[in-house]
Design a protein around this motif. Structure first.
Motif, short mmCIF file in Angstrom:
data_model
loop_
_atom_site.label_atom_id
_atom_site.label_comp_id
_atom_site.label_asym_id
_atom_site.label_seq_id
_atom_site.Cartn_x
_atom_site.Cartn_y
_atom_site.Cartn_z
N ASP A 10 0.79 -1.20 0.00
CA ASP A 10 0.00 0.00 0.00
C ASP A 10 0.84 1.27 0.00
O ASP A 10 0.35 2.34 -0.27
CB ASP A 10 -0.94 0.05 1.21
N ALA A 11 2.15 1.18 0.31
CA ALA A 11 3.00 2.36 0.25
C ALA A 11 3.17 2.78 -1.18
O ALA A 11 3.03 2.00 -2.11
CB ALA A 11 4.35 2.05 0.88
N PRO A 12 3.51 4.10 -1.43
CA PRO A 12 3.72 4.56 -2.80
C PRO A 12 4.77 3.71 -3.49
O PRO A 12 5.79 3.35 -2.94
CB PRO A 12 4.18 6.01 -2.60
N ALA A 13 4.52 3.41 -4.77
CA ALA A 13 5.37 2.47 -5.49
C ALA A 13 6.80 2.96 -5.61
O ALA A 13 7.75 2.19 -5.46
CB ALA A 13 4.78 2.23 -6.89
N GLU A 14 6.99 4.27 -5.87
CA GLU A 14 8.34 4.78 -6.02
C GLU A 14 9.11 4.68 -4.71
O GLU A 14 10.29 4.35 -4.68
CB GLU A 14 8.29 6.24 -6.50
N ALA A 15 8.46 4.99 -3.59
CA ALA A 15 9.12 4.90 -2.30
C ALA A 15 9.50 3.46 -2.00
O ALA A 15 10.59 3.17 -1.49
CB ALA A 15 8.19 5.44 -1.21
N ASN A 16 8.61 2.53 -2.32
CA ASN A 16 8.87 1.12 -2.09
C ASN A 16 10.09 0.67 -2.90
O ASN A 16 10.98 0.00 -2.38
CB ASN A 16 7.63 0.31 -2.48
N ALA A 17 10.14 1.04 -4.19
CA ALA A 17 11.26 0.64 -5.04
C ALA A 17 12.56 1.26 -4.55
O ALA A 17 13.61 0.61 -4.54
CB ALA A 17 10.98 1.04 -6.49
N GLY A 18 12.53 2.53 -4.14
CA GLY A 18 13.74 3.18 -3.65
C GLY A 18 14.30 2.50 -2.42
O GLY A 18 15.51 2.31 -2.29
N ARG A 19 13.42 2.10 -1.50
CA ARG A 19 13.88 1.43 -0.28
C ARG A 19 14.45 0.05 -0.61
O ARG A 19 15.44 -0.38 -0.03
CB ARG A 19 12.73 1.33 0.71
N ARG A 20 13.82 -0.64 -1.53
CA ARG A 20 14.34 -1.96 -1.93
C ARG A 20 15.71 -1.82 -2.60
O ARG A 20 16.61 -2.63 -2.36
CB ARG A 20 13.36 -2.65 -2.87
N ASN A 21 15.86 -0.81 -3.43
CA ASN A 21 17.15 -0.62 -4.10
C ASN A 21 18.23 -0.23 -3.11
O ASN A 21 19.39 -0.67 -3.24
CB ASN A 21 17.00 0.44 -5.19
N ALA A 196 3.86 -3.17 -10.90
CA ALA A 196 2.61 -3.79 -10.45
C ALA A 196 1.91 -2.93 -9.40
O ALA A 196 0.68 -2.79 -9.42
CB ALA A 196 2.89 -5.19 -9.90
N ALA A 197 2.70 -2.34 -8.48
CA ALA A 197 2.11 -1.48 -7.45
C ALA A 197 1.52 -0.23 -8.07
O ALA A 197 0.45 0.24 -7.66
CB ALA A 197 3.17 -1.12 -6.41
N LEU A 198 2.19 0.33 -9.09
CA LEU A 198 1.65 1.50 -9.77
C LEU A 198 0.35 1.16 -10.49
O LEU A 198 -0.61 1.94 -10.45
CB LEU A 198 2.67 2.03 -10.78
N ALA A 199 0.31 -0.01 -11.12
CA ALA A 199 -0.92 -0.43 -11.79
C ALA A 199 -2.06 -0.61 -10.79
O ALA A 199 -3.20 -0.22 -11.05
CB ALA A 199 -0.68 -1.73 -12.57
N ALA A 200 -1.73 -1.20 -9.62
CA ALA A 200 -2.76 -1.37 -8.59
C ALA A 200 -3.24 -0.02 -8.06
O ALA A 200 -4.43 0.17 -7.80
CB ALA A 200 -2.21 -2.22 -7.44
N SER A 201 -2.31 0.94 -7.93
CA SER A 201 -2.70 2.28 -7.46
C SER A 201 -3.61 2.96 -8.47
O SER A 201 -4.59 3.62 -8.10
CB SER A 201 -1.45 3.13 -7.21
N ARG A 202 -3.28 2.81 -9.75
CA ARG A 202 -4.14 3.41 -10.77
C ARG A 202 -5.52 2.76 -10.76
O ARG A 202 -6.53 3.45 -10.91
CB ARG A 202 -3.49 3.25 -12.15
N GLN A 203 -5.56 1.43 -10.59
CA GLN A 203 -6.85 0.75 -10.54
C GLN A 203 -7.66 1.23 -9.34
O GLN A 203 -8.87 1.46 -9.44
CB GLN A 203 -6.62 -0.77 -10.46
N ARG A 204 -6.99 1.39 -8.21
CA ARG A 204 -7.69 1.85 -7.01
C ARG A 204 -8.19 3.27 -7.20
O ARG A 204 -9.31 3.60 -6.79
CB ARG A 204 -6.75 1.78 -5.80
N ALA A 205 -7.37 4.12 -7.83
CA ALA A 205 -7.82 5.49 -8.08
C ALA A 205 -9.03 5.51 -9.00
O ALA A 205 -9.97 6.29 -8.80
CB ALA A 205 -6.68 6.31 -8.69
N ALA A 206 -9.02 4.63 -10.02
CA ALA A 206 -10.18 4.56 -10.93
C ALA A 206 -11.42 4.09 -10.18
O ALA A 206 -12.52 4.60 -10.41
CB ALA A 206 -9.85 3.63 -12.09
N GLU A 207 -11.25 3.10 -9.30
CA GLU A 207 -12.38 2.61 -8.54
C GLU A 207 -12.93 3.68 -7.60
O GLU A 207 -14.16 3.85 -7.47
CB GLU A 207 -11.98 1.38 -7.73
N GLU A 208 -12.04 4.42 -6.95
CA GLU A 208 -12.50 5.47 -6.05
C GLU A 208 -13.18 6.60 -6.81
O GLU A 208 -14.17 7.17 -6.34
CB GLU A 208 -11.32 5.99 -5.22
#
Length: 435
Positions: A10-21, A196-208
């Motif tokens: 659920d965290a922002p995708a870019e933040a998640n990727a940066g922490r993993r890197n 994948a997280a970005l796609a899920a965020s976009r889907q959630r934004a569309a649903e909301e």
């Protein structure tokens, strides 16, 4: 090596990727520290080649300090920026250049390790930062060409230094190849997870956004229905008291049913407006979790021809604020169960720590596999009518707003069960609300 904790999906995708890197860079640096210590031990031990240990060990200590600081950065829980990743790689380039300067300079076969840092920078960083790593590596190589500390080789190696260089180059090539395959594979997986997280965020934004549009439509319809329902209520009241109609008992019964139906429609309209925040001046309704569920079940039992079995395993009751939207979506699930299982519905209320668990079971045909895979997505329904499938969609999204979630599965005994999980903290009454 255990990877440092990473935030949930659920965290922002870019933040998640940066922490993993950043976590991957930490792992790579630990491997570098271990490899450098092993190399120093082998070179100064069995190979009997003299090395200036003080500057080499100092560089290793700096790498350890950078790792400790990077771990502290990850524990703060915030996003890791491109600038922080760039700074970490620049420190690595500087440390490698310092070590090579005190161990033969460009004559050291491990000078090719700059290539590893350039490749990792090209994958992790923005184009401008990637070129900064290239410039830093080239600058380090240029400095190494100016009066590096030469290696003094003992007799077996002094006679043929090229053979030692070629062997070292082979070891360096194998090291770079293994690390690139291992870490580039991990980085690529991180990038796929980010996408994948970005796609899920976009889907959630569309649903909301879809929910907002539905809410506006429902609110507008509720406003429009208010006036004709009030008119109908007044007319029914006049008919019930009309002298010519009071003696007709059957007609009076029909008028009573009509009045009850109109009152129910007005209650639904009021609930829609309250959910939309337009029922101003009305204090939140205080109740308890057991009463809240009991009222929902009693309301549906009055209209349901079959049997509703309520199993109360909730334990100690809890004061809550009644949420009209939550009441509506739970009612939608019960209505769906009543359509496919007109003879029986089983409702179980229990508690798992600080989470309310509500299970609604039926004797219907169960969910198709495609429905289970897309549970909660809009317009996915087995009813075959336009606009179907919104009940579960609203359920999932209302629960998500409250910090809860829902799931569904088919029962071994036949039928299906929808499981609703809701944190008590989302609806619990606070002292100020109670006052």
């Amino acid at each position: 090596m255990t990877e440092p904790a990473i935030p949930p999906v659920d965290a922002p995708a870019e933040a998640n990727a940066g922490r993993r890197n950043m976590a991957l860079l930490i792992q790579l640096r630990w491997l570098a520290v271990g490899g450098q210590l092993a190399t120093i031990a082998i070179v100064t031990g069995p190979m009997h080649i003299h090395l200036p240990l003080a500057p080499l060990v100092a560089a290793i200590a700096v790498l350890v300090a950078i790792n400790v600081a990077s771990l502290a950065l990850l524990r703060r829980g915030r996003a890791v920026t491109n600038a922080e990743l760039t700074a970490a790689l620049l420190f690595d380039v500087a440390a490698l250049g310092w070590q090579l300067h005190h161990s033969g300079g460009l004559a050291n076969p491990f000078a090719s390790l700059f290539l590893l840092q350039v490749v990792i920078g090209a994958i992790l960083l923005t184009p401008a930062s990637s070129w900064a790593i290239v410039v830093a590596a080239l600058a380090a190589i240029g400095v190494l060409a100016v009066e590096p500390t030469p290696l003094i080789l003992p007799p077996p190696y002094a006679d043929d230094p090229m053979a030692l260089y070629l062997k070292g180059s082979l070891v360096c090539f194998l090291l770079i190849a293994v690390l690139l395959v291992a870490f580039v594979t991990r980085i690529s997986r991180n990038l796929r997870d980010r996408d994948a997280a970005l796609a899920a965020s976009r889907q959630r934004a569309a649903e909301e956004d879809h929910i907002v549009r539905m809410g506006l439509l429902a609110s507008g319809a509720a406003h429009e229905l208010g006036t004709p329902l009030s008119t109908l209520s007044v007319l029914i009241g006049d008919w019930k008291s009309a002298p010519d109609l009071t003696a007709q008992s059957e007609l009076q019964d029909d008028l009573a049913d009509m009045d009850a139906a109109v009152r129910r429609c007005k209650a639904i309209v009021s609930g829609i407006l309250m959910s939309a925040g337009e029922a101003r001046g009305i204090a939140p309704e205080m109740t308890t979790m057991r009463s809240f569920l009991g009222d929902i079940v009693a309301d549906h039992a009055a209209r349901f021809a079959g049997r509703i079995d309520l199993s109360d395993r909730f334990g100690a009751d809890v004061a809550i604020v009644s949420d009209p939207a939550l009441r509506q979506v739970i009612g939608n699930v019960i209505d769906n169960a009543a359509e496919v299982s007109p003879d029986w519905i089983g409702i179980t209320a229990s508690r798992d720590g600080e989470t309310v668990v509500i299970e609604i079971a039926d004797h219907g045909p169960g969910f198709a596999e495609a429905m289970l895979d897309g549970f909660g997505q809009p317009y996915r329904s087995t009813k075959g009518r336009p606009g179907g499938g919104l009940g579960l969609f609203l359920l999932v999204n209302v629960l998500r707003k409250l910090g809860g979630w829902a799931s569904a599965e088919n029962r071994d005994a036949g039928g299906a069960v929808v499981r609703i999980m809701l944190p008590l903290a989302a609806v619990a009454a606070r002292e100020s609300e109670g006052a």
